[in-house]
Design a protein around this motif. Sequence first.
Motif, PDB file in Angstrom:
ATOM      1  N   TYR A  22       6.836 -59.338  -1.471  1.00  0.00           N
ATOM      2  CA  TYR A  22       7.707 -58.710  -2.450  1.00  0.00           C
ATOM      3  C   TYR A  22       6.901 -58.030  -3.552  1.00  0.00           C
ATOM      4  CZ  TYR A  22      11.158 -61.644  -0.162  1.00  0.00           C
ATOM      5  OH  TYR A  22      11.959 -62.235   0.775  1.00  0.00           O
ATOM      6  N   CYS A  23       7.485 -56.946  -4.047  1.00  0.00           N
ATOM      7  CA  CYS A  23       6.860 -56.172  -5.111  1.00  0.00           C
ATOM      8  C   CYS A  23       7.967 -55.875  -6.117  1.00  0.00           C
ATOM      9  CB  CYS A  23       6.280 -54.900  -4.498  1.00  0.00           C
ATOM     10  SG  CYS A  23       5.442 -53.816  -5.645  1.00  0.00           S
ATOM     11  N   ASN A  24       7.854 -56.428  -7.324  1.00  0.00           N
ATOM     12  CA  ASN A  24       8.953 -56.341  -8.282  1.00  0.00           C
ATOM     13  C   ASN A  24       8.511 -55.767  -9.616  1.00  0.00           C
ATOM     14  OD1 ASN A  24      11.113 -57.717  -6.743  1.00  0.00           O
ATOM     15  ND2 ASN A  24       9.684 -59.416  -6.813  1.00  0.00           N
ATOM     16  N   SER A  25       9.429 -55.066 -10.254  1.00  0.00           N
ATOM     17  CA  SER A  25       9.160 -54.505 -11.568  1.00  0.00           C
ATOM     18  C   SER A  25      10.464 -54.435 -12.355  1.00  0.00           C
ATOM     19  CB  SER A  25       8.563 -53.105 -11.437  1.00  0.00           C
ATOM     20  OG  SER A  25       8.378 -52.520 -12.704  1.00  0.00           O
ATOM     21  N   SER A  26      10.342 -54.360 -13.657  1.00  0.00           N
ATOM     22  CA  SER A  26      11.513 -54.137 -14.509  1.00  0.00           C
ATOM     23  C   SER A  26      11.713 -52.646 -14.757  1.00  0.00           C
ATOM     24  CB  SER A  26      11.351 -54.873 -15.840  1.00  0.00           C
ATOM     25  OG  SER A  26      10.176 -54.433 -16.487  1.00  0.00           O
ATOM     26  N   SER A  27      10.776 -51.843 -14.240  1.00  0.00           N
ATOM     27  CA  SER A  27      10.825 -50.394 -14.472  1.00  0.00           C
ATOM     28  C   SER A  27      11.182 -49.653 -13.195  1.00  0.00           C
ATOM     29  CB  SER A  27       9.475 -49.905 -14.972  1.00  0.00           C
ATOM     30  OG  SER A  27       9.085 -50.587 -16.138  1.00  0.00           O
ATOM     31  N   VAL A  28      11.705 -48.467 -13.368  1.00  0.00           N
ATOM     32  CA  VAL A  28      12.059 -47.610 -12.240  1.00  0.00           C
ATOM     33  C   VAL A  28      10.857 -46.770 -11.836  1.00  0.00           C
ATOM     34  CG1 VAL A  28      13.539 -45.704 -11.490  1.00  0.00           C
ATOM     35  CG2 VAL A  28      14.467 -47.509 -12.960  1.00  0.00           C
ATOM     36  N   PHE A  29      10.644 -46.641 -10.552  1.00  0.00           N
ATOM     37  CA  PHE A  29       9.575 -45.800 -10.035  1.00  0.00           C
ATOM     38  C   PHE A  29      10.159 -44.641  -9.229  1.00  0.00           C
ATOM     39  CE2 PHE A  29       5.847 -48.058 -11.293  1.00  0.00           C
ATOM     40  CZ  PHE A  29       6.256 -49.377 -11.433  1.00  0.00           C
ATOM     41  N   SER A  30       9.503 -43.494  -9.307  1.00  0.00           N
ATOM     42  CA  SER A  30       9.921 -42.348  -8.512  1.00  0.00           C
ATOM     43  C   SER A  30       9.595 -42.561  -7.044  1.00  0.00           C
ATOM     44  CB  SER A  30       9.228 -41.086  -9.007  1.00  0.00           C
ATOM     45  OG  SER A  30       9.628 -40.792 -10.318  1.00  0.00           O
ATOM     46  N   SER A  31       8.504 -43.216  -6.774  1.00  0.00           N
ATOM     47  CA  SER A  31       8.123 -43.525  -5.409  1.00  0.00           C
ATOM     48  C   SER A  31       7.261 -44.770  -5.424  1.00  0.00           C
ATOM     49  CB  SER A  31       7.357 -42.366  -4.762  1.00  0.00           C
ATOM     50  OG  SER A  31       6.140 -42.144  -5.440  1.00  0.00           O
ATOM     51  N   LEU A  32       7.169 -45.373  -4.270  1.00  0.00           N
ATOM     52  CA  LEU A  32       6.364 -46.567  -4.160  1.00  0.00           C
ATOM     53  C   LEU A  32       5.580 -46.503  -2.857  1.00  0.00           C
ATOM     54  CD1 LEU A  32       7.183 -49.929  -5.541  1.00  0.00           C
ATOM     55  CD2 LEU A  32       6.219 -49.884  -3.250  1.00  0.00           C
ATOM     56  N   GLN A  33       4.305 -46.798  -2.957  1.00  0.00           N
ATOM     57  CA  GLN A  33       3.441 -46.780  -1.788  1.00  0.00           C
ATOM     58  C   GLN A  33       3.010 -48.203  -1.447  1.00  0.00           C
ATOM     59  OE1 GLN A  33       2.818 -44.451  -4.380  1.00  0.00           O
ATOM     60  NE2 GLN A  33       3.831 -42.894  -3.155  1.00  0.00           N
ATOM     61  N   TRP A  34       2.804 -48.433  -0.159  1.00  0.00           N
ATOM     62  CA  TRP A  34       2.177 -49.665   0.304  1.00  0.00           C
ATOM     63  C   TRP A  34       0.842 -49.296   0.935  1.00  0.00           C
ATOM     64  CZ3 TRP A  34       3.592 -54.716  -0.408  1.00  0.00           C
ATOM     65  CH2 TRP A  34       4.898 -54.943  -0.889  1.00  0.00           C
ATOM     66  N   TYR A  35      -0.182 -50.025   0.527  1.00  0.00           N
ATOM     67  CA  TYR A  35      -1.525 -49.819   1.044  1.00  0.00           C
ATOM     68  C   TYR A  35      -2.014 -51.127   1.658  1.00  0.00           C
ATOM     69  CZ  TYR A  35      -1.977 -45.542  -1.804  1.00  0.00           C
ATOM     70  OH  TYR A  35      -1.809 -44.293  -2.363  1.00  0.00           O
ATOM     71  N   ARG A  36      -3.000 -50.965   2.535  1.00  0.00           N
ATOM     72  CA  ARG A  36      -3.715 -52.120   3.065  1.00  0.00           C
ATOM     73  C   ARG A  36      -5.192 -51.909   2.744  1.00  0.00           C
ATOM     74  NH1 ARG A  36      -3.668 -54.414   9.264  1.00  0.00           N
ATOM     75  NH2 ARG A  36      -5.672 -55.483   9.135  1.00  0.00           N
ATOM     76  N   GLN A  37      -5.841 -52.969   2.269  1.00  0.00           N
ATOM     77  CA  GLN A  37      -7.236 -52.856   1.870  1.00  0.00           C
ATOM     78  C   GLN A  37      -8.067 -53.934   2.536  1.00  0.00           C
ATOM     79  OE1 GLN A  37      -8.088 -53.494  -2.336  1.00  0.00           O
ATOM     80  NE2 GLN A  37      -9.877 -52.164  -2.255  1.00  0.00           N
ATOM     81  N   GLU A  38      -9.128 -53.511   3.211  1.00  0.00           N
ATOM     82  CA  GLU A  38     -10.085 -54.444   3.798  1.00  0.00           C
ATOM     83  C   GLU A  38     -11.197 -54.706   2.783  1.00  0.00           C
ATOM     84  OE1 GLU A  38      -9.458 -55.898   6.587  1.00  0.00           O
ATOM     85  OE2 GLU A  38      -7.708 -54.653   7.007  1.00  0.00           O
ATOM     86  N   PRO A  39     -11.871 -55.851   2.877  1.00  0.00           N
ATOM     87  CA  PRO A  39     -12.942 -56.172   1.905  1.00  0.00           C
ATOM     88  C   PRO A  39     -13.993 -55.071   1.844  1.00  0.00           C
ATOM     89  CG  PRO A  39     -12.414 -58.094   3.247  1.00  0.00           C
ATOM     90  CD  PRO A  39     -11.651 -56.949   3.846  1.00  0.00           C
ATOM     91  N   GLY A  40     -14.311 -54.633   0.631  1.00  0.00           N
ATOM     92  CA  GLY A  40     -15.349 -53.643   0.435  1.00  0.00           C
ATOM     93  C   GLY A  40     -14.963 -52.233   0.809  1.00  0.00           C
ATOM     94  N   GLU A  41     -13.683 -51.997   1.081  1.00  0.00           N
ATOM     95  CA  GLU A  41     -13.230 -50.663   1.459  1.00  0.00           C
ATOM     96  C   GLU A  41     -12.123 -50.172   0.534  1.00  0.00           C
ATOM     97  OE1 GLU A  41     -14.067 -51.520   6.203  1.00  0.00           O
ATOM     98  OE2 GLU A  41     -12.228 -50.487   5.602  1.00  0.00           O
ATOM     99  N   GLY A  42     -11.767 -48.912   0.685  1.00  0.00           N
ATOM    100  CA  GLY A  42     -10.702 -48.358  -0.128  1.00  0.00           C
ATOM    101  C   GLY A  42      -9.330 -48.657   0.445  1.00  0.00           C
ATOM    102  N   PRO A  43      -8.293 -48.593  -0.397  1.00  0.00           N
ATOM    103  CA  PRO A  43      -6.926 -48.795   0.097  1.00  0.00           C
ATOM    104  C   PRO A  43      -6.552 -47.710   1.107  1.00  0.00           C
ATOM    105  CG  PRO A  43      -7.013 -48.922  -2.312  1.00  0.00           C
ATOM    106  CD  PRO A  43      -8.324 -48.391  -1.855  1.00  0.00           C
ATOM    107  N   VAL A  44      -5.879 -48.121   2.177  1.00  0.00           N
ATOM    108  CA  VAL A  44      -5.415 -47.198   3.204  1.00  0.00           C
ATOM    109  C   VAL A  44      -3.900 -47.127   3.124  1.00  0.00           C
ATOM    110  CG1 VAL A  44      -5.272 -46.757   5.677  1.00  0.00           C
ATOM    111  CG2 VAL A  44      -7.389 -47.676   4.700  1.00  0.00           C
ATOM    112  N   LEU A  45      -3.376 -45.923   2.974  1.00  0.00           N
ATOM    113  CA  LEU A  45      -1.936 -45.733   2.810  1.00  0.00           C
ATOM    114  C   LEU A  45      -1.185 -46.092   4.093  1.00  0.00           C
ATOM    115  CD1 LEU A  45       0.354 -44.641   0.972  1.00  0.00           C
ATOM    116  CD2 LEU A  45      -0.055 -42.396   1.985  1.00  0.00           C
ATOM    117  N   LEU A  46      -0.173 -46.958   3.932  1.00  0.00           N
ATOM    118  CA  LEU A  46       0.684 -47.322   5.065  1.00  0.00           C
ATOM    119  C   LEU A  46       1.977 -46.508   5.047  1.00  0.00           C
ATOM    120  CD1 LEU A  46       0.354 -51.220   4.931  1.00  0.00           C
ATOM    121  CD2 LEU A  46      -0.806 -49.647   6.498  1.00  0.00           C
ATOM    122  N   VAL A  47       2.627 -46.464   3.880  1.00  0.00           N
ATOM    123  CA  VAL A  47       3.930 -45.815   3.819  1.00  0.00           C
ATOM    124  C   VAL A  47       4.260 -45.448   2.387  1.00  0.00           C
ATOM    125  CG1 VAL A  47       5.409 -47.817   3.346  1.00  0.00           C
ATOM    126  CG2 VAL A  47       6.240 -46.014   4.847  1.00  0.00           C
TER     127      VAL A  47
END
Lengths: 112, 114
Positions: A22-47
């Motif tokens: 779960y990912c929660n906020s009290s604020s509204v976002f225009s868009s939300l991304q999910w990333y996956r990150q392996e150790p020592g690497e950059g986040p990879v965009l999932l959706v």
Amino acid sequence: TQLLEQSPQFLSIQEGENLTVYCNSSSVFSSLQWYRQEPGEGPVLLVTVVTGGEVKKLKRLTFQFGDARKDSSLHITAAQPGDTGLYLCAGARDNQGGKLIFGQGTELSVKP
Amino acid sequence: EPEVTQTPSHQVTQMGQEVILRCVPISNHLYFYWYRQILGQKVEFLVSFYNNEISEKSEIFDDQFSVERPDGSNFTLKIRSTKLEDSAMYFCASRRVGPYNEQFFGPGTRLTVL
């Protein structure tokens, strides 16, 4: 200050189990991304989700954006060891090039 | 598939030294970003860059930091006088013009300040 709170922070499950992050906020976002990150690497965009109530599927992963665009969830069906990693949600206040605000991440471990 | 590249992958420097981290964004992207991630902490926004100027910067991005797009392909982050607390992974990201704020990240540069 807009914050994104992810839960759980750590999750250890057996192969074949289902899970939800779960990912929660009290604020509204225009868009939300999910990333996956392996150790020592950059986040990879999932959706990216942009519309309230939107559901997107990526194989065994299902992403949902809350109706009010303040929260999101990632559901994995029949988890596999290859799903092990750090999952990050990141929200954007605008789609004009603004910064992403990241959650602290969920560290998933799937044991065979 | 095009991707963001960063060099070096690891930089070790002495406190007070200047460092330049380099990034090559995806070629048709026009928005560029730097983020950092201190070990065990969240990914934090540093700065965004569009149309050859900074469009937004965080409190972290003080006078010791600067960014530049010296040519048509590179995007650099300079830290003038490094501090111990600058030790972190630094990520470059880019996105194209379009309706969605989809940012693609590079593999990062691990900066270690001794």
